[in-house]
Scaffold this motif. Structure first.
Motif, PDB file in Angstrom:
ATOM      1  N   LYS A  54       0.872  -1.173   0.000  1.00 52.51           N
ATOM      2  CA  LYS A  54       0.000   0.000   0.000  1.00 52.51           C
ATOM      3  C   LYS A  54       0.907   1.221   0.000  1.00 52.51           C
ATOM      4  O   LYS A  54       1.813   1.330   0.831  1.00 52.51           O
ATOM      5  CB  LYS A  54      -0.908  -0.014   1.223  1.00 52.51           C
ATOM      6  CG  LYS A  54      -1.882  -1.168   1.202  1.00 52.51           C
ATOM      7  CD  LYS A  54      -2.815  -1.138   2.367  1.00 52.51           C
ATOM      8  CE  LYS A  54      -3.616  -2.423   2.337  1.00 52.51           C
ATOM      9  NZ  LYS A  54      -4.988  -2.272   2.578  1.00 52.51           N
ATOM     10  N   GLY A  63      -3.254   3.873  -2.739  1.00 50.31           N
ATOM     11  CA  GLY A  63      -3.588   2.720  -3.551  1.00 50.31           C
ATOM     12  C   GLY A  63      -2.724   1.527  -3.214  1.00 50.31           C
ATOM     13  O   GLY A  63      -1.788   1.615  -2.424  1.00 50.31           O
ATOM     14  N   ARG A  76      -4.181  -0.017  -7.720  1.00 49.82           N
ATOM     15  CA  ARG A  76      -5.625  -0.225  -7.603  1.00 49.82           C
ATOM     16  C   ARG A  76      -6.119   0.758  -6.551  1.00 49.82           C
ATOM     17  O   ARG A  76      -5.722   0.701  -5.388  1.00 49.82           O
ATOM     18  CB  ARG A  76      -5.949  -1.645  -7.183  1.00 49.82           C
ATOM     19  CG  ARG A  76      -7.469  -1.903  -7.177  1.00 49.82           C
ATOM     20  CD  ARG A  76      -7.814  -3.275  -6.711  1.00 49.82           C
ATOM     21  NE  ARG A  76      -7.479  -3.323  -5.275  1.00 49.82           N
ATOM     22  CZ  ARG A  76      -7.209  -4.429  -4.610  1.00 49.82           C
ATOM     23  NH1 ARG A  76      -7.187  -5.584  -5.228  1.00 49.82           N
ATOM     24  NH2 ARG A  76      -6.945  -4.401  -3.329  1.00 49.82           N
ATOM     25  N   VAL A  77      -7.001   1.664  -6.989  1.00 49.65           N
ATOM     26  CA  VAL A  77      -7.509   2.694  -6.090  1.00 49.65           C
ATOM     27  C   VAL A  77      -8.754   2.197  -5.362  1.00 49.65           C
ATOM     28  O   VAL A  77      -8.917   2.407  -4.171  1.00 49.65           O
ATOM     29  CB  VAL A  77      -7.799   3.992  -6.872  1.00 49.65           C
ATOM     30  CG1 VAL A  77      -8.304   5.075  -5.950  1.00 49.65           C
ATOM     31  CG2 VAL A  77      -6.538   4.457  -7.596  1.00 49.65           C
ATOM     32  N   ASN A  78      -9.664   1.549  -6.088  1.00 44.87           N
ATOM     33  CA  ASN A  78     -10.818   0.895  -5.479  1.00 44.87           C
ATOM     34  C   ASN A  78     -11.002  -0.437  -6.195  1.00 44.87           C
ATOM     35  O   ASN A  78     -10.105  -0.891  -6.888  1.00 44.87           O
ATOM     36  CB  ASN A  78     -12.072   1.785  -5.529  1.00 44.87           C
ATOM     37  CG  ASN A  78     -12.438   2.207  -6.932  1.00 44.87           C
ATOM     38  OD1 ASN A  78     -12.081   1.551  -7.910  1.00 44.87           O
ATOM     39  ND2 ASN A  78     -13.146   3.304  -7.038  1.00 44.87           N
ATOM     40  N   ASP A  79     -12.154  -1.056  -6.076  1.00 45.01           N
ATOM     41  CA  ASP A  79     -12.349  -2.392  -6.650  1.00 45.01           C
ATOM     42  C   ASP A  79     -12.220  -2.416  -8.169  1.00 45.01           C
ATOM     43  O   ASP A  79     -11.837  -3.433  -8.746  1.00 45.01           O
ATOM     44  CB  ASP A  79     -13.722  -2.942  -6.250  1.00 45.01           C
ATOM     45  CG  ASP A  79     -13.784  -3.234  -4.756  1.00 45.01           C
ATOM     46  OD1 ASP A  79     -12.706  -3.462  -4.166  1.00 45.01           O
ATOM     47  OD2 ASP A  79     -14.892  -3.229  -4.190  1.00 45.01           O
ATOM     48  N   THR A  81     -11.075   0.634 -10.278  1.00 44.62           N
ATOM     49  CA  THR A  81     -10.174   1.612 -10.871  1.00 44.62           C
ATOM     50  C   THR A  81      -8.706   1.221 -10.686  1.00 44.62           C
ATOM     51  O   THR A  81      -8.248   0.990  -9.570  1.00 44.62           O
ATOM     52  CB  THR A  81     -10.401   3.003 -10.247  1.00 44.62           C
ATOM     53  OG1 THR A  81     -11.780   3.307 -10.307  1.00 44.62           O
ATOM     54  CG2 THR A  81      -9.618   4.052 -10.979  1.00 44.62           C
TER      55      THR A  81
END
Length: 102
Positions: A54, A63, A76-79, A81
């Motif tokens: 992270k 991210g 990976r910023v969210n599931d 993106t």
């Protein structure tokens, strides 16, 4: 009389050069050396990055590293993106800091 003039001249040159040498030494220990040390630790952190770490970018984006190569990092910023960044744009690793506190 000539010996006195030569001794006086050499002491005046030392009087002129001495403060500059002293200033350089102070600048080295207060500015140059700490900056080199900070750069060395940052480069070591960038080399130690691996998939799953992270991280926080210079812009403040949090991210998780999904892919990493020599010069790019996919975060990976969210599931859904995923964003691609230059490796040098990583500010610090959160995983490393959490491990060092434990």
């Amino acid at each position: 009389m000539f010996q006195y003039a030569a001794a006086n001249q050499s002491s005046s040159i030392l009087g002129l050069v001495g403060p500059f040498v002293l200033m350089f030494v102070v600048f080295y220990f207060l500015l140059i050396r700490p900056q080199q040390k900070k750069t060395k630790t940052r480069n070591a952190m960038l080399r130690a990055l691996k998939k799953g770490d992270k991280v926080v970018t210079i812009g403040g984006l949090h991210g998780t590293i999904m892919e990493i190569s020599d010069d790019t990092v996919v975060l990976r910023v969210n599931d859904v993106t995923k964003l691609t960044f230059d490796r040098g744009s990583i500010s610090h690793s959160i995983t490393t800091e959490a491990d060092s506190k434990e």
